[in-house]
Design a protein around this motif. Structure first.
Motif, PDB file in Angstrom:
ATOM      1  N   GLY A 107      39.096  29.056  20.768  1.00  0.00           N
ATOM      2  CA  GLY A 107      39.534  30.423  20.566  1.00  0.00           C
ATOM      3  C   GLY A 107      40.139  30.708  19.207  1.00  0.00           C
ATOM      4  N   VAL A 108      40.214  29.676  18.346  1.00  0.00           N
ATOM      5  CA  VAL A 108      40.823  29.849  17.023  1.00  0.00           C
ATOM      6  C   VAL A 108      39.830  29.567  15.915  1.00  0.00           C
ATOM      7  CG1 VAL A 108      42.689  29.158  15.474  1.00  0.00           C
ATOM      8  CG2 VAL A 108      43.095  29.255  17.945  1.00  0.00           C
ATOM      9  N   GLY A 109      39.262  28.369  15.893  1.00  0.00           N
ATOM     10  CA  GLY A 109      38.318  28.025  14.835  1.00  0.00           C
ATOM     11  C   GLY A 109      38.094  26.540  14.732  1.00  0.00           C
ATOM     12  N   SER A 110      37.252  26.189  13.775  1.00  0.00           N
ATOM     13  CA  SER A 110      36.858  24.806  13.536  1.00  0.00           C
ATOM     14  C   SER A 110      36.864  24.584  12.032  1.00  0.00           C
ATOM     15  CB  SER A 110      35.463  24.569  14.126  1.00  0.00           C
ATOM     16  OG  SER A 110      35.119  23.211  14.089  1.00  0.00           O
ATOM     17  N   TRP A 111      37.253  23.376  11.609  1.00  0.00           N
ATOM     18  CA  TRP A 111      37.442  23.112  10.183  1.00  0.00           C
ATOM     19  C   TRP A 111      37.000  21.699   9.822  1.00  0.00           C
ATOM     20  CZ3 TRP A 111      41.056  24.538  13.720  1.00  0.00           C
ATOM     21  CH2 TRP A 111      41.508  25.869  13.676  1.00  0.00           C
ATOM     22  N   ARG A 112      36.564  21.556   8.560  1.00  0.00           N
ATOM     23  CA  ARG A 112      36.475  20.251   7.934  1.00  0.00           C
ATOM     24  C   ARG A 112      37.546  20.196   6.851  1.00  0.00           C
ATOM     25  NH1 ARG A 112      31.462  16.463   5.891  1.00  0.00           N
ATOM     26  NH2 ARG A 112      32.808  14.863   4.997  1.00  0.00           N
ATOM     27  N   PHE A 113      38.247  19.083   6.776  1.00  0.00           N
ATOM     28  CA  PHE A 113      39.353  18.956   5.840  1.00  0.00           C
ATOM     29  C   PHE A 113      38.900  18.151   4.632  1.00  0.00           C
ATOM     30  CE2 PHE A 113      41.057  19.693   9.996  1.00  0.00           C
ATOM     31  CZ  PHE A 113      42.022  20.662   9.765  1.00  0.00           C
ATOM     32  N   THR A 114      39.122  18.725   3.443  1.00  0.00           N
ATOM     33  CA  THR A 114      38.751  18.082   2.194  1.00  0.00           C
ATOM     34  C   THR A 114      39.948  18.154   1.249  1.00  0.00           C
ATOM     35  OG1 THR A 114      37.954  20.091   1.093  1.00  0.00           O
ATOM     36  CG2 THR A 114      36.385  18.937   2.525  1.00  0.00           C
ATOM     37  N   ALA A 115      39.751  17.656   0.038  1.00  0.00           N
ATOM     38  CA  ALA A 115      40.816  17.726  -0.962  1.00  0.00           C
ATOM     39  C   ALA A 115      41.187  19.170  -1.275  1.00  0.00           C
ATOM     40  CB  ALA A 115      40.386  16.999  -2.235  1.00  0.00           C
ATOM     41  N   GLN A 116      40.275  20.098  -1.008  1.00  0.00           N
ATOM     42  CA  GLN A 116      40.527  21.521  -1.251  1.00  0.00           C
ATOM     43  C   GLN A 116      41.203  22.208  -0.065  1.00  0.00           C
ATOM     44  OE1 GLN A 116      37.376  20.059  -2.184  1.00  0.00           O
ATOM     45  NE2 GLN A 116      38.496  19.801  -4.127  1.00  0.00           N
ATOM     46  N   GLY A 117      41.440  21.461   0.997  1.00  0.00           N
ATOM     47  CA  GLY A 117      42.105  22.029   2.155  1.00  0.00           C
ATOM     48  C   GLY A 117      41.173  22.174   3.341  1.00  0.00           C
ATOM     49  N   ALA A 118      41.548  23.042   4.279  1.00  0.00           N
ATOM     50  CA  ALA A 118      40.780  23.251   5.508  1.00  0.00           C
ATOM     51  C   ALA A 118      39.634  24.220   5.239  1.00  0.00           C
ATOM     52  CB  ALA A 118      41.686  23.792   6.606  1.00  0.00           C
ATOM     53  N   GLN A 119      38.403  23.741   5.410  1.00  0.00           N
ATOM     54  CA  GLN A 119      37.212  24.562   5.187  1.00  0.00           C
ATOM     55  C   GLN A 119      36.640  24.993   6.550  1.00  0.00           C
ATOM     56  OE1 GLN A 119      36.586  25.096   1.879  1.00  0.00           O
ATOM     57  NE2 GLN A 119      38.366  23.759   1.561  1.00  0.00           N
ATOM     58  N   PRO A 120      36.616  26.292   6.858  1.00  0.00           N
ATOM     59  CA  PRO A 120      36.105  26.733   8.156  1.00  0.00           C
ATOM     60  C   PRO A 120      34.648  26.314   8.361  1.00  0.00           C
ATOM     61  CG  PRO A 120      37.269  28.511   7.047  1.00  0.00           C
ATOM     62  CD  PRO A 120      37.107  27.419   6.038  1.00  0.00           C
ATOM     63  N   LEU A 121      34.329  25.960   9.587  1.00  0.00           N
ATOM     64  CA  LEU A 121      32.973  25.546   9.937  1.00  0.00           C
ATOM     65  C   LEU A 121      32.276  26.639  10.724  1.00  0.00           C
ATOM     66  CD1 LEU A 121      33.473  21.844  11.116  1.00  0.00           C
ATOM     67  CD2 LEU A 121      32.909  22.691   8.835  1.00  0.00           C
ATOM     68  N   LYS A 122      30.971  26.722  10.510  1.00  0.00           N
ATOM     69  CA  LYS A 122      30.134  27.657  11.267  1.00  0.00           C
ATOM     70  C   LYS A 122      28.750  27.054  11.383  1.00  0.00           C
ATOM     71  CE  LYS A 122      29.273  31.723  13.224  1.00  0.00           C
ATOM     72  NZ  LYS A 122      27.989  31.348  13.837  1.00  0.00           N
ATOM     73  N   VAL A 123      28.222  27.019  12.603  1.00  0.00           N
ATOM     74  CA  VAL A 123      26.860  26.528  12.785  1.00  0.00           C
ATOM     75  C   VAL A 123      25.892  27.474  12.087  1.00  0.00           C
ATOM     76  CG1 VAL A 123      27.414  25.409  14.973  1.00  0.00           C
ATOM     77  CG2 VAL A 123      26.597  27.765  14.981  1.00  0.00           C
TER      78      VAL A 123
END
Length: 273
Positions: free
Chosen positions: A134-150
């Motif tokens: 209900g909130v979101g999905s992320w990949r974490f990199t050196a740039q921070g939390a990057q939102p994921l989307k299929v």
């Protein structure tokens, strides 16, 4: 408990601590043991189990923690759990043994038989994913939390994520069917829950699993995928659920993005062949 997002960061920390324990073993020589089902287990699995269980009990002392290496509580106890942690301390032990880096720490919070928080961390590569229902999905990199989307199904090339250690004739039958109906697919082979995360981040379209897995193998990455807009379903079209039976084995399943590249009935027939 429904403030699941507030648990994301402390669970990421626990996963990172488990990853450090795993990598200390990975850096040296280690013994390979085997369980009753002949699956491998190493000192790294056991150290990660201890780190995660201790961390989660400190974080949420009221919640049970079920990990692959911790033993399976009797169904008479588990059937009353509405909220609990479901953990694979080292998913992809075969890949760990091969030293190819394709293994992960999987931590999921289950609420009413569904994963609502999932963290997947690959300590050898630094790949890290999280999803909150209900909130979101992320990949974490050196740039921070990057939102994921299929991603939508591309035209004309479909990308399959397939197991590196569990190939089968059913997978080849799927490749053949896709080649005939929508064009020859690209194939990415890798280990552990990272295949489902490839779908979540839009790098693959479908991960089919036609062999056995356990509930701790899938819960965290299912949450990552679903929070990114994807689905993880059995071959009857039902979402995978957790802690509904005495056994903790999953049925065959399909993890996919916005849509399936072939009709579900056709994919189910391939699985049955």
């Amino acid at each position: 408990m429904n403030d699941w997002l507030s648990l994301r960061e402390p669970v990421r920390t626990i996963a990172a601590q488990a990853g450090e324990a795993i990598m200390r073993v990975y850096a040296g020589d280690f013994d390979i043991m085997h369980k009753a089902d002949d699956s491998p287990v190493t000192e790294a699995d056991l150290w990660a189990h201890r780190v995660i269980k201790s961390g989660l009990k400190a974080l949420t002392p009221e919640l049970p923690v079920l990990t692959e290496e911790g033993g399976l509580p009797d169904w008479s106890v588990r059937q009353h759990w509405s909220d609990y942690w479901l953990v694979d301390p080292l998913d992809g032990t075969r890949e760990f043994v091969k030293r190819n880096g394709e293994f992960s720490v999987n931590i999921a919070l289950i609420h009413q038989n569904q994963p609502v928080l999932g963290v997947v961390y690959a300590p050898a590569t630094g790949a890290e994913f999280a999803g909150v229902r209900g909130v979101g999905s992320w990949r974490f990199t050196a740039q921070g939390a990057q939102p994921l989307k299929v991603r939508p199904l591309p035209n004309p090339t479909i990308t399959l994520a397939l197991s590196r250690s569990h190939g089968s004739r059913r997978e080849q039958a799927l490749i053949d069917a896709l080649t005939e109906h929508v064009g020859e697919p690209q194939v990415i082979r890798c280990g552990s829950a990272l295949k489902t995360c490839l779908v979540a981040e839009g790098l693959a379209d479908l991960y089919p699993r036609f062999g056995p897995t356990s509930e701790w193998d899938t819960a965290a990455s299912q949450c990552v995928l679903e929070a990114a807009g994807g689905q993880l379903i059995d071959l009857n079209g039902q979402r995978l659920t957790y802690n509904r039976r005495a056994v903790v084995l999953n049925p065959s399943f399909l993890a996919y993005g916005e849509s399936l590249p072939l009709p579900l009935a056709q994919l189910a027939r391939i699985s049955a062949e």
